[in-house]
Design an enzyme around this catalytic site. Structure first.
Site, PDB file in Angstrom:
ATOM      1  N   GLY A 105       3.202   6.880   7.952  1.00 47.33           N
ATOM      2  CA  GLY A 105       4.781   6.543   7.597  1.00 47.33           C
ATOM      3  C   GLY A 105       5.053   6.103   8.233  1.00 47.33           C
ATOM      4  O   GLY A 105       6.608   5.476   7.025  1.00 47.33           O
ATOM      5  N   ASN A 106       5.005   4.741   8.968  1.00 50.55           N
ATOM      6  CA  ASN A 106       6.311   3.908   9.361  1.00 50.55           C
ATOM      7  C   ASN A 106       5.684   2.542   9.081  1.00 50.55           C
ATOM      8  O   ASN A 106       6.612   1.858   8.450  1.00 50.55           O
ATOM      9  CB  ASN A 106       5.812   3.120  11.261  1.00 50.55           C
ATOM     10  CG  ASN A 106       5.898   4.379  11.973  1.00 50.55           C
ATOM     11  OD1 ASN A 106       6.083   4.664  12.311  1.00 50.55           O
ATOM     12  ND2 ASN A 106       7.701   4.067  11.872  1.00 50.55           N
ATOM     13  N   SER A 107       4.790   2.940   7.694  1.00 48.88           N
ATOM     14  CA  SER A 107       4.447   1.487   6.643  1.00 48.88           C
ATOM     15  C   SER A 107       5.597   0.942   5.757  1.00 48.88           C
ATOM     16  O   SER A 107       6.414   1.626   5.298  1.00 48.88           O
ATOM     17  CB  SER A 107       3.584   1.833   6.210  1.00 48.88           C
ATOM     18  OG  SER A 107       2.289   1.503   7.063  1.00 48.88           O
TER      19      SER A 107
ATOM     20  N   ASP B 287       0.722  -7.535   1.913  1.00 44.25           N
ATOM     21  CA  ASP B 287       0.482  -6.487   1.643  1.00 44.25           C
ATOM     22  C   ASP B 287       2.070  -6.003   2.084  1.00 44.25           C
ATOM     23  O   ASP B 287       2.546  -5.399   2.386  1.00 44.25           O
ATOM     24  CB  ASP B 287      -0.406  -5.348   3.185  1.00 44.25           C
ATOM     25  CG  ASP B 287      -0.225  -4.086   2.915  1.00 44.25           C
ATOM     26  OD1 ASP B 287      -0.124  -3.412   1.533  1.00 44.25           O
ATOM     27  OD2 ASP B 287       0.003  -3.458   4.056  1.00 44.25           O
TER      28      ASP B 287
ATOM     29  N   LEU C 114      -9.088 -21.702  -8.242  1.00 41.23           N
ATOM     30  CA  LEU C 114     -10.383 -22.691  -8.332  1.00 41.23           C
ATOM     31  C   LEU C 114     -10.850 -22.065  -9.137  1.00 41.23           C
ATOM     32  O   LEU C 114     -11.405 -23.204 -10.805  1.00 41.23           O
ATOM     33  CB  LEU C 114     -11.521 -22.825  -7.386  1.00 41.23           C
ATOM     34  CG  LEU C 114     -11.128 -23.437  -6.247  1.00 41.23           C
ATOM     35  CD1 LEU C 114     -12.493 -22.916  -5.220  1.00 41.23           C
ATOM     36  CD2 LEU C 114     -10.644 -24.506  -6.165  1.00 41.23           C
ATOM     37  N   GLY C 115     -10.918 -20.946  -9.806  1.00 43.68           N
ATOM     38  CA  GLY C 115     -11.127 -20.416 -10.944  1.00 43.68           C
ATOM     39  C   GLY C 115     -12.734 -20.032 -11.291  1.00 43.68           C
ATOM     40  O   GLY C 115     -13.323 -20.412 -12.018  1.00 43.68           O
TER      41      GLY C 115
ATOM     42  N   HIS D 127       0.742  -0.686   0.520  1.00 45.63           N
ATOM     43  CA  HIS D 127      -0.298   0.477  -0.218  1.00 45.63           C
ATOM     44  C   HIS D 127       0.739   1.287  -0.192  1.00 45.63           C
ATOM     45  O   HIS D 127       0.645   2.048  -0.420  1.00 45.63           O
ATOM     46  CB  HIS D 127      -0.574  -0.031   1.587  1.00 45.63           C
ATOM     47  CG  HIS D 127      -0.328   0.527   2.691  1.00 45.63           C
ATOM     48  ND1 HIS D 127      -0.401  -0.680   3.544  1.00 45.63           N
ATOM     49  CD2 HIS D 127      -0.046   1.454   3.079  1.00 45.63           C
ATOM     50  CE1 HIS D 127       0.165   0.359   4.739  1.00 45.63           C
ATOM     51  NE2 HIS D 127       0.601   0.801   4.490  1.00 45.63           N
TER      52      HIS D 127
END
Length: 398
Positions: A240-242, A159, A300-301, A129
């Site tokens: 901002g720490n992400s 993520d 599985l589709g 993200h």
């Protein structure tokens, strides 16, 4: 990645990603400036007016300082630059379709950590993200150097994202620790750029609150991604720490900070509840992102909808299900898919995959991702009121 989940007491809480939004003028430092300019003047109580300053009685570097010094050179700020057209809806009302006046601007800032040098390249892990929708990515190194980065691969499910920069700019590389060995109460440091690169390489200290906490994960669109197992910590992490590292006192990365609990829907304040992706998960995912640019997962589709979204009358009259049934309804089967080859059809209701009872799409996805591409797994389903089982040979998803 904004996420909602329910706590054990039924209250809804807000799980927020830790990207620092900088659209429209950046982060205000007014409060900081006010405090800095309005500190009380120190008054001396001694007769001659001098304030005595003694030598510090703390000798040598603290363990936390040693850990920080070992890894901080590998921690960077990740700057996401997007078209201003992407950041604003104003172009929807423009009389011209010409994009020649399109400009770029910083959309957000996050953190990352350099974990590998190979030949002329150095690799950085951050959050998906953090880099989402980026036109350009820039890296602010710990020494203040700013360099361009290219995107190697991303994985929305965990993520995580991997970036690549020129290795000539890199001196320090972080190492990972076995996150399965973490213990509650163990000290941990969170390093990154809270509120953006203005506060780059900030460090906070806390403990491991829970080495393996299961939470409900969602993507940025609010779609469920199933359960995610994360590290819970009370080390202060902020927007901002992400993408920055959660570090043990040996200076090893034990997790990648991803989100925090901001509060409940009824306004209840929450303090000290941050979450990091465990290092053992990180190392597995980034290896696949380096080699393929994506993560290979079985499929599985089929397109599905939770049975709970179907009215009780339709469940009984059209799907002919028993009253206590739970599962997911197959709305579409892709031609050439694993499900098609196994004979699964539209409006089949899948109730079990392998040995796992399917209650909704999240539980189905969770059970599916425990399998490997090429595995054969039994799928139990209802069709026209009759229960049946078929064996699906799993293929790679898109």
């Amino acid at each position: 990645m904004s996420q909602k989940r329910s706590s054990n007491n039924g209250k809804k809480v807000l799980m927020v990603g830790l990207v620092a939004g900088l659209v429209g003028g950046g982060i205000s430092a007014g409060t900081v400036t006010y405090l800095a300019n309005n500190q009380p003047t120190m008054q001396s109580s001694s007769k001659n007016g001098d304030v005595k300053v003694e030598d510090s009685k703390v000798k040598g570097e603290a363990t936390a300082t040693q850990a920080f010094n070992k890894v901080s050179g590998a921690v960077v700020s990740v700057i996401n630059i997007q078209d201003t057209n992407t950041l604003s809806n104003s172009r929807l009302f423009s009389d011209s379709d010409d994009d020649s006046d399109s400009k770029s601007a910083t959309a957000s800032e996050g953190s990352g950590v350099i974990y590998k040098k190979s030949g002329n390249d150095a690799y950085i892990v951050t959050n998906n993200h953090v880099v989402s929708d980026a036109k350009e990515l820039q890296i602010l190194m710990s020494d203040g150097t700013k360099v361009k980065a290219s995107l190697v691969g991303t994985d929305e499910m965990t993520d995580l994202a991997v970036l690549k920069i020129d290795a000539k700019h890199v001196k320090d590389v972080a190492s990972f620790a076995d996150s399965s060995k973490l213990q509650p109460g163990e000290s941990a440091l969170a390093i990154g750029s809270p509120l953006g690169s203005e506060y780059a390489t900030s460090v906070t200290e806390g403990i491991i609150s829970a080495p393996q906490r299961e939470i409900d994960a969602q993507n940025e669109k609010g779609q469920s991604l199933g359960k995610a197992t994360v590290i819970q910590t009370d080390a202060a992490i902020n927007p901002g720490n992400s993408g920055g590292p959660l570090v043990n006192l040996a200076g090893q990365v034990v997790g990648i900070n991803s989100m925090k609990l901001a509060g409940s829907s009824d306004g209840t304040a929450v303090e000290g509840m941050g979450f990091a992706i465990p290092a053992n998960t990180v190392t597995k995912i980034i290896s696949e992102l380096e080699s393929k640019g994506h993560v290979k997962r079985p499929s599985l589709g089929v397109s599905l909808v939770d049975l709970s979204a179907i009215s009780s009358s339709d469940q009984q009259d059209k799907l002919k299900l028993p009253n206590d049934a739970s599962g997911v309804v197959v709305m579409k089967v892709t031609n050439g898919s694993a499900a098609k080859a196994a004979g699964i059809k539209q409006y089949d209701v899948i109730t079990k995959l392998g040995k796992t009872d399917v209650k909704d799409t999240s539980s189905l996805r969770e059970a599916l991702y425990q399998q490997q591409v090429g595995d054969k797994v039994d799928v139990t389903y209802y069709r026209d009121g009759k229960e049946a089982t078929t064996t699906v040979h799993l293929t790679e998803g898109e």
